[in-house]
Design an enzyme around this catalytic site. Sequence first.
Site, PDB file in Angstrom:
ATOM      1  CB  CYS A 378      14.951 -23.430 -29.192  1.00 56.22           C
ATOM      2  SG  CYS A 378      13.448 -23.306 -30.194  1.00 56.22           S
ATOM      3  CE  LYS A 417      15.437 -28.271 -21.935  1.00 59.72           C
ATOM      4  NZ  LYS A 417      15.611 -28.755 -23.318  1.00 59.72           N
ATOM      5  CG  ASN A 479      14.949 -33.019 -21.255  1.00 56.76           C
ATOM      6  OD1 ASN A 479      14.945 -32.317 -22.248  1.00 56.76           O
ATOM      7  ND2 ASN A 479      13.861 -33.624 -20.819  1.00 56.76           N
ATOM      8  CB  ALA A 502      10.195 -32.250 -21.833  1.00 52.96           C
TER       9      ALA A 502
END
Length: 632
Positions: A378, A417, A479, A502
């Site tokens: 994040c 992640k 990703n 995403a």
Amino acid sequence: MCHRFVCSTFIMDSAVEAEKGAAAIKEQFLTTKEKFHEFLESGWQRQKGDDVDRDAEEPSREPEQKRIKLDTDDLQDGDRREKKRMRGQNKSRPHMKPHIYEDRRLCPYVIQERETKCIYGDKCRFIHNVAEYMSTKAEDLGDQCYLYNTFGKCHYGVTCRFAKAHVSPELKNLVNEDLYKSFADTVTVRNNLDKEQQRRLRKKQVCFKGAEAYLKTINRGKKPDNKSRDECCNVKAEETQSCSGDVASGQETKNCAVPPVKTVGPITDADIIKLRPCEKKQVDFTDKLYLAPLTTCGNLPFRRVCKRFGADITCGEMAMCTNLLQGQASEWALLKRHECEDLFGVQLEGCFPDTMTRCAELLNQNIDVDFVDINSGCPIDLVYKKGGGCGLMTRANKFEQIVRGMNSVLDVPLTVKIRTGVQQNCNIAHKLIPELKKWGVSLITLHGRSREQCYTKVADWEYIDTCSKLAAPVPLFGNGDILTYEDAMKARETGVSGIMVARGALIKPWLFTEIKESRHWDISSSERLDILRDFTNNGLEHWGSDTQGVEKTRNFMLEWLSFLCRYIPVGLLERVPQKINERPPFYMGRDYMESLMASQHVGDWIKISEMLLGPVPRNFIFLPKHKANAYK
């Protein structure tokens, strides 16, 4: 002659620069901003007649890059400050809670037609007179109730905004007994927070035996904090006695709740293979399409839409471990799982081993998931400055303690992640991945951008390929920038074990079907509207069909529409496929609805929501969390 050549070259270079970053659309569909909005307004007036335009007095909510830049010399000091405030994310946007749209609400005891009276009596802040409530209730939105037609009963009774379908003239809620009985034993949504469990969490009466045992090993030499956990003392004393008894009898301490301490000497089985009272669940992640945990937009109704189009793995939105430990209902709602989600996990965010380990043990005992994911990617300041998210990548000791601690209390796989790193030109994921293997993670997902890049620039798939080789045999998912099946095919040519999608899923949720069928889907505007209708029905089922549920569904739909408007139909593209960071210019669709869905004006998103959920309340306010031009 030479001067003219230089001038013409400069003009051509300027034109090329102006087109840089814009998607290539066939010339016959291109238009100007003025003509585009004029066409949408005239078409809407033809559909709605001469209704009052609610958006006429509203300030423009169009993305900054699509507005005409004002000459800074003409701006006053106050205007400059206002312009500066309008840049960046909408961090201080107004948060309108759905219940404010209904001044007077009916008591739940009356809605559910309970035989017992309200326990609060005259002190209850809700209305108990149904006739009085009906006199102030907003007009119904339709004659058919999705909940009643699907399940045989609408639990929202007279407060339902589609109450005409199931409320008698005597204001009694009707039930289709045969249909209702067929769903009597069906649990469509799991992982609800029990009221008793919530009370115990708030009172700090929950015991974390496994977490406390692990924390003792990393806090050795420090006085353990037993405050607010007095109820666990007896259990801990019994465990200590049993452990000391094993040591006195000359047996190994592998049966003790405390993990074995690293020692110098011969290697035993307990050193290599950690024995557990129950075997950890095994999950096959290989070659699956993984829908990323998406804050705000990755809610349960949206995940159901993606499951219908072929998503294999779904994950709940990022949940703060401290809020879960405090029993916050809004945070526990992020953990809910629909019955269609056959491979489902939850994502936790935290920065300390004590809270993360306790939270993992709490979830292991109370909810049904297939894996638990640690958010170490994040980029937002609120999380990073506390040491969470991307901050964990630079705190290897704490990161190791978190991973090992959560692994010691979980019966399901633990996944992580991460991003390439924190700084743009300083990748550190390749150094961290070998350590993650040692710590015992079951899956690593790598986003091919650093924290500084956030969601700009192009994802570095070459670096992802390098890291996938370092991660073997642990599966690594890549990703970043997956918007078409061609992007997915190129990603699969690397060494990744699978693909996480995403933003691509937010822009076009049918992307999962495209990837599995290896084709470009030139989806029509009516099909896209049907997808929004499915989301609406899912939202009414999840959040409710009363005013509060309808407006909550509308709010999340509008958040999603800020991404959906970026999609450019395949039939309009000059060059296929569309790239995720290409900005759509103004264009006319093949019909009015396709043009309306291409608008990046918030007023047009509201018009689409009104087609499915009726008119917005008079005091309705919405400002998107993610701007439609969050990419450049």
